[in-house]
Write a protein that holds these residues in place. Structure first.
Motif, mmCIF file in Angstrom:
data_model
loop_
_atom_site.group_PDB
_atom_site.id
_atom_site.type_symbol
_atom_site.label_atom_id
_atom_site.label_comp_id
_atom_site.label_asym_id
_atom_site.label_seq_id
_atom_site.Cartn_x
_atom_site.Cartn_y
_atom_site.Cartn_z
ATOM 1 N N GLY A 263 0.809 -1.198 0.000
ATOM 2 C CA GLY A 263 0.000 0.000 0.000
ATOM 3 C C GLY A 263 0.844 1.249 0.000
ATOM 4 N N THR A 264 0.213 2.321 0.458
ATOM 5 C CA THR A 264 0.858 3.634 0.470
ATOM 6 C C THR A 264 0.761 4.248 1.858
ATOM 7 O OG1 THR A 264 -1.180 4.761 -0.181
ATOM 8 C CG2 THR A 264 0.301 4.055 -1.956
ATOM 9 N N PHE A 265 1.605 5.254 2.084
ATOM 10 C CA PHE A 265 1.524 6.011 3.333
ATOM 11 C C PHE A 265 1.801 7.474 3.033
ATOM 12 C CE2 PHE A 265 5.908 4.646 2.989
ATOM 13 C CZ PHE A 265 6.645 5.757 3.365
ATOM 14 N N THR A 266 1.203 8.329 3.858
ATOM 15 C CA THR A 266 1.418 9.770 3.738
ATOM 16 C C THR A 266 1.753 10.338 5.116
ATOM 17 O OG1 THR A 266 -0.936 10.186 4.017
ATOM 18 C CG2 THR A 266 -0.118 10.081 1.766
ATOM 19 N N VAL A 267 2.571 11.362 5.116
ATOM 20 C CA VAL A 267 2.926 12.065 6.353
ATOM 21 C C VAL A 267 1.828 13.077 6.633
ATOM 22 C CG1 VAL A 267 4.608 13.556 7.470
ATOM 23 C CG2 VAL A 267 5.385 11.798 5.866
ATOM 24 N N THR A 268 1.232 13.012 7.821
ATOM 25 C CA THR A 268 0.215 13.998 8.192
ATOM 26 C C THR A 268 0.737 15.007 9.213
ATOM 27 O OG1 THR A 268 -0.725 12.520 9.858
ATOM 28 C CG2 THR A 268 -1.679 12.414 7.649
ATOM 29 N N SER A 269 1.861 14.675 9.871
ATOM 30 C CA SER A 269 2.461 15.584 10.844
ATOM 31 C C SER A 269 3.938 15.244 10.989
ATOM 32 C CB SER A 269 1.738 15.420 12.187
ATOM 33 O OG SER A 269 2.410 16.080 13.220
ATOM 34 N N TRP A 270 4.782 16.289 11.132
ATOM 35 C CA TRP A 270 6.234 16.080 11.296
ATOM 36 C C TRP A 270 6.796 17.206 12.141
ATOM 37 C CZ3 TRP A 270 9.322 12.610 8.036
ATOM 38 C CH2 TRP A 270 10.697 12.672 8.311
ATOM 39 N N LYS A 271 7.407 16.856 13.278
ATOM 40 C CA LYS A 271 8.088 17.833 14.133
ATOM 41 C C LYS A 271 9.470 17.275 14.416
ATOM 42 C CE LYS A 271 7.680 20.343 18.501
ATOM 43 N NZ LYS A 271 9.032 20.202 18.976
ATOM 44 N N GLU A 272 10.499 18.001 14.002
ATOM 45 C CA GLU A 272 11.874 17.526 14.147
ATOM 46 C C GLU A 272 12.726 18.615 14.784
ATOM 47 O OE1 GLU A 272 15.471 15.736 11.331
ATOM 48 O OE2 GLU A 272 13.497 16.130 10.464
ATOM 49 N N ASP A 273 13.499 18.218 15.798
ATOM 50 C CA ASP A 273 14.361 19.157 16.502
ATOM 51 C C ASP A 273 15.766 18.587 16.621
ATOM 52 O OD1 ASP A 273 12.394 21.198 17.248
ATOM 53 O OD2 ASP A 273 11.526 19.613 18.487
ATOM 54 N N ALA A 274 16.767 19.435 16.396
ATOM 55 C CA ALA A 274 18.165 19.030 16.568
ATOM 56 C C ALA A 274 18.504 19.007 18.054
ATOM 57 C CB ALA A 274 19.084 19.991 15.832
ATOM 58 N N TYR A 275 19.283 18.007 18.456
ATOM 59 C CA TYR A 275 19.753 17.974 19.840
ATOM 60 C C TYR A 275 21.273 17.959 19.933
ATOM 61 C CZ TYR A 275 20.159 12.854 19.345
ATOM 62 O OH TYR A 275 20.474 11.585 18.934
ATOM 63 N N ALA A 276 21.969 17.887 18.788
ATOM 64 C CA ALA A 276 23.433 17.989 18.802
ATOM 65 C C ALA A 276 23.906 18.500 17.450
ATOM 66 C CB ALA A 276 24.079 16.645 19.103
ATOM 67 N N ASP A 277 24.788 19.489 17.484
ATOM 68 C CA ASP A 277 25.423 20.017 16.278
ATOM 69 C C ASP A 277 26.776 19.324 16.143
ATOM 70 O OD1 ASP A 277 26.747 21.446 14.314
ATOM 71 O OD2 ASP A 277 26.189 23.406 15.118
ATOM 72 N N LEU A 278 26.976 18.637 15.018
ATOM 73 C CA LEU A 278 28.215 17.891 14.799
ATOM 74 C C LEU A 278 29.220 18.663 13.961
ATOM 75 C CD1 LEU A 278 26.618 14.397 14.091
ATOM 76 C CD2 LEU A 278 27.385 15.339 16.283
ATOM 77 N N GLY A 279 28.844 19.881 13.544
ATOM 78 C CA GLY A 279 29.733 20.725 12.750
ATOM 79 C C GLY A 279 29.553 20.510 11.262
ATOM 80 N N GLY A 280 29.761 21.567 10.503
ATOM 81 C CA GLY A 280 29.695 21.486 9.047
ATOM 82 C C GLY A 280 28.333 21.134 8.500
ATOM 83 N N GLY A 281 27.283 21.398 9.262
ATOM 84 C CA GLY A 281 25.925 21.061 8.837
ATOM 85 C C GLY A 281 25.468 19.688 9.296
ATOM 86 N N ALA A 282 26.368 18.893 9.824
ATOM 87 C CA ALA A 282 25.989 17.581 10.361
ATOM 88 C C ALA A 282 25.307 17.785 11.721
ATOM 89 C CB ALA A 282 27.217 16.692 10.517
ATOM 90 N N LYS A 283 24.325 16.926 12.015
ATOM 91 C CA LYS A 283 23.592 17.080 13.265
ATOM 92 C C LYS A 283 22.868 15.797 13.635
ATOM 93 C CE LYS A 283 19.701 18.957 10.664
ATOM 94 N NZ LYS A 283 18.848 20.104 10.447
ATOM 95 N N LEU A 284 22.456 15.737 14.899
ATOM 96 C CA LEU A 284 21.596 14.675 15.405
ATOM 97 C C LEU A 284 20.239 15.292 15.699
ATOM 98 C CD1 LEU A 284 23.999 12.916 17.934
ATOM 99 C CD2 LEU A 284 23.500 12.239 15.569
ATOM 100 N N THR A 285 19.163 14.600 15.296
ATOM 101 C CA THR A 285 17.821 15.122 15.523
ATOM 102 C C THR A 285 16.901 14.026 16.049
ATOM 103 O OG1 THR A 285 16.932 14.645 13.315
ATOM 104 C CG2 THR A 285 18.095 16.744 13.596
ATOM 105 N N LYS A 286 15.784 14.476 16.611
ATOM 106 C CA LYS A 286 14.697 13.591 17.025
ATOM 107 C C LYS A 286 13.438 14.103 16.353
ATOM 108 C CE LYS A 286 12.180 11.833 21.013
ATOM 109 N NZ LYS A 286 10.833 12.250 20.680
#
Length: 131
Positions: free
Chosen positions: A6-29
């Protein structure tokens, strides 16, 4: 095993960074909600951890709690997923968490894949058995 597609669609998305790894790299939840249609008709609440590289690619892992109908059976279950985002496409492999099925989905076992791009909907395949 039975195969659900089947198929799936995103109805909601909230993403926040919790660590900056430098050069645009990061960890998020990310906290997301998906709607599934096809052989699986369900709403999915998802929590994922992501690691973005400096080149814009990312890897992710998460838990997805789905509630609805799989085939003719209703209930809920949890998927554990792992995937990668590159070249505008997210690809994931997932597995049903043992013992997570409820209602008519108690005893559900299975694994599958999902693919999504910036053009919804995404697609999924789930090979499963119950019992």
């Amino acid at each position: 095993m039975t195969q659900a597609r089947g198929t799936f669609t995103v109805t909601s998305w909230k993403e926040d960074a919790y660590a900056d790894l430098g050069g645009g790299a990061k960890l998020t939840k990310a906290s997301m909600v998906f709607g599934y249609d096809g052989d699986l008709r369900a709403e999915c609440a998802s929590e994922a951890l992501m690691c973005y590289a400096t080149d814009g690619t990312a890897v992710f892992t998460g838990l997805d709690h789905l509630t609805g109908e799989l085939g003719s059976r209703s209930g809920s279950f949890v998927l554990i997923s792992r995937g990668r985002f590159a070249d505008g496409e997210a690809r994931a492999e997932f597995e049903v968490v043992a013992g997570s099925g409820t209602g008519e989905l108690a005893g559900l076992r299975g694994q599958g894949t999902g693919v999504s791009t910036s053009e919804p909907p995404g697609t999924f395949v789930l090979d499963y058995e119950i019992g």
